[in-house]
Scaffold this active site. Structure first.
Site, PDB file in Angstrom:
ATOM      1  N   ASN A 204       0.806  -1.218   0.000  1.00 56.12           N
ATOM      2  CA  ASN A 204       0.000   0.000   0.000  1.00 56.12           C
ATOM      3  C   ASN A 204       0.840   1.270   0.000  1.00 56.12           C
ATOM      4  O   ASN A 204       0.320   2.363  -0.216  1.00 56.12           O
ATOM      5  CB  ASN A 204      -0.956  -0.011   1.195  1.00 56.12           C
ATOM      6  CG  ASN A 204      -2.027  -1.067   1.049  1.00 56.12           C
ATOM      7  OD1 ASN A 204      -2.400  -1.436  -0.068  1.00 56.12           O
ATOM      8  ND2 ASN A 204      -2.511  -1.592   2.157  1.00 56.12           N
TER       9      ASN A 204
ATOM     10  N   ASP B 199     -10.330  -6.113  -5.030  1.00 53.58           N
ATOM     11  CA  ASP B 199     -11.038  -6.934  -4.057  1.00 53.58           C
ATOM     12  C   ASP B 199     -12.518  -6.571  -3.996  1.00 53.58           C
ATOM     13  O   ASP B 199     -12.890  -5.406  -4.091  1.00 53.58           O
ATOM     14  CB  ASP B 199     -10.454  -6.731  -2.650  1.00 53.58           C
ATOM     15  CG  ASP B 199      -9.110  -7.415  -2.488  1.00 53.58           C
ATOM     16  OD1 ASP B 199      -8.851  -8.379  -3.228  1.00 53.58           O
ATOM     17  OD2 ASP B 199      -8.336  -6.989  -1.619  1.00 53.58           O
TER      18      ASP B 199
ATOM     19  N   ASP C 168      -7.272  -4.237   7.313  1.00 48.49           N
ATOM     20  CA  ASP C 168      -6.663  -5.334   6.564  1.00 48.49           C
ATOM     21  C   ASP C 168      -6.191  -6.477   7.452  1.00 48.49           C
ATOM     22  O   ASP C 168      -5.861  -7.553   6.944  1.00 48.49           O
ATOM     23  CB  ASP C 168      -5.488  -4.819   5.726  1.00 48.49           C
ATOM     24  CG  ASP C 168      -5.944  -4.135   4.447  1.00 48.49           C
ATOM     25  OD1 ASP C 168      -7.131  -4.279   4.097  1.00 48.49           O
ATOM     26  OD2 ASP C 168      -5.128  -3.465   3.797  1.00 48.49           O
TER      27      ASP C 168
END
Length: 427
Positions: free
Chosen positions: A23, A116, A312
């Site tokens: 990220n 996702d 996450d």
């Protein structure tokens, strides 16, 4: 398509160096669009999402040289501002093209991003921030078209502390005329990485690590050499994996300064780890017992924007809770579909009640048995992989592309830690 074949019941431990944060890597790679000079990025993970972003840059005319985990990027000019949907369909982070494109090239035309499927992920905050700077949005046949003759700094309050919206606005505003103030900005470690990289290129960003960013526009950015921070999602996953299998693990170059709250949450599940300035240490003897709240109440673990517990890691927390003694409520506040992989854990023998799309109650310790499972997304996929290592017998994890979107060289790194895993072509 490939699968992992996993034999459960073995201790996983040893020594490993943390990979670079996916990220952080993705926005920092795209920030190279903001200069015509060489940008060198170090500690870039070799994962599928990075490959897709590099393919996008190559397709528009960027020069890219990769050596191991280092990248050299030069974007002297581009051949087009229309992004092929075959790329954007694969990766949610393609939305991060908006800020640098509209800043340096004045326009972009791209399809809605894929990635996702963990819930509805709004784009409105991106468009609000970019429009405040002067960009005009045209919705053309389901595509995003943004144009800007000139960007001018502005003060704005984001209605949600969106990581990618904050990053887009930062990248658009560093070359804008005047000052920009972003209130309710995201402040995750990867946002901090992007800001620090841009400052090393000559940007003037104040308030890094806080929820209020002030950006003083500059006329030009120069090249830089910048090292991406460690992937704290990978580190968190490895902590659970070692603790649940009884292994002793040292994770090097893990950037432990980000682990204060993460350590607190893990301790509520009877998992303790230590850290120094660079490394994280997991001992082989863990309590693995839920710590009840005051009055003997079932504890709740929930997520939120940084510095709260990161969303996450919620999938990892769920599988971890199946292997500790006691009951815990896990409340996923940010995405309404992240919990929908728990049926696969139940299939393996976990005691989980799905209360609604945001909450599950997990009771452990549950003996798990190997099974055939498919990875629905990158984080749930890693959770299923951890479950397979804890389970009795053999498991097959299908659709490993999803796991490899975010985790580098998974099988080989785990083999080096004593795992019994091999990657095979699916039948």
């Amino acid at each position: 398509m490939y699968s992992y074949i996993v034999e459960g019941g073995f201790k996983i431990g040893g020594q490993i160096t943390a990979s670079g944060n996916k990220n952080s890597a993705l926005p920092c790679i795209l920030a190279a669009l903001l200069t015509n000079e060489d940008v060198i990025l170090e500690n870039i993970p070799n994962i599928n999402d990075v490959k897709v972003v590099l393919d996008i840059l190559s397709d528009i005319g960027a020069d890219i040289v990769r050596e191991g985990n280092a990248l050299k990027i030069k974007v002297s000019n581009i051949v087009k501002t229309e992004i092929d949907s075959s790329f954007t369909d694969l990766i949610r982070a393609s939305i991060l093209l908006l800020g640098p494109f509209v800043s340096r090239f004045g326009e972009i035309d791209m399809a809605l991003p894929g990635g996702d499927v963990i819930g509805k992920r709004r784009l409105d905050t991106h468009f609000y921030g970019l429009s405040k700077l002067g960009a005009k949005l045209i919705n053309k046949d389901g595509r995003i078209v943004l144009k800007a003759k000139k960007l001018v700094g502005a003060e704005m309050f984001l209605d949600e502390a969106s990581v990618t919206a904050t990053e887009n606005i930062i990248m658009a505003s560093v070359l804008a005329e005047g000052n920009t103030v972003i209130m309710n900005a995201a402040c995750e470690p990867h946002v901090q990485d992007l800001c620090n990289m841009l400052n090393s290129m000559g940007a003037n960003i104040l308030g890094i690590g806080s929820n209020v960013l002030e950006i003083k526009g500059v006329k030009k950015l120069r090249g830089t050499t910048f090292r991406i921070g460690a992937d704290f999602m990978q580190v968190g996953s490895l902590i659970s994996l070692a603790a649940l299998t009884g292994g002793e693990l040292e994770i090097k170059k893990a950037d432990p300064q980000h682990f204060r709250l993460i350590r607190h949450i893990y301790s509520r599940l009877g998992i303790n780890f230590e850290y120094d300035k660079e490394n994280v240490y997991v001992r082989d003897k863990q309590e693995l017992k839920v710590k009840l709240d005051f009055g003997g109440h079932i504890p709740k673990i929930d997520d939120g924007p940084w510095p709260a517990f990161p969303t996450d890691l919620m999938s990892i927390i769920i599988v971890t809770a199946t292997q500790v003694e006691g009951t815990v409520l896990v409340f996923e506040k940010m995405f309404e579909s992240r919990m929908f992989f728990v049926d696969k854990l139940i299939k393996m023998g976990a005691q989980i009640v799905l209360c609604d799309p945001h909450r599950v109650v997990v009771t452990g310790k549950s003996p798990l048995k190997g099974n055939v499972l498919s990875s629905p997304d990158v984080r749930a996929g890693m959770s299923l992989l951890i479950a397979a290592f804890v389970a009795e017998g053999r498991s097959e994890i299908q659709n490993v592309y999803q796991i490899e979107r975010g985790y580098e060289d998974v099988a080989n790194k785990l083999i080096n830690l004593g795992a019994k895993i091999k990657k095979v072509k699916s039948q």
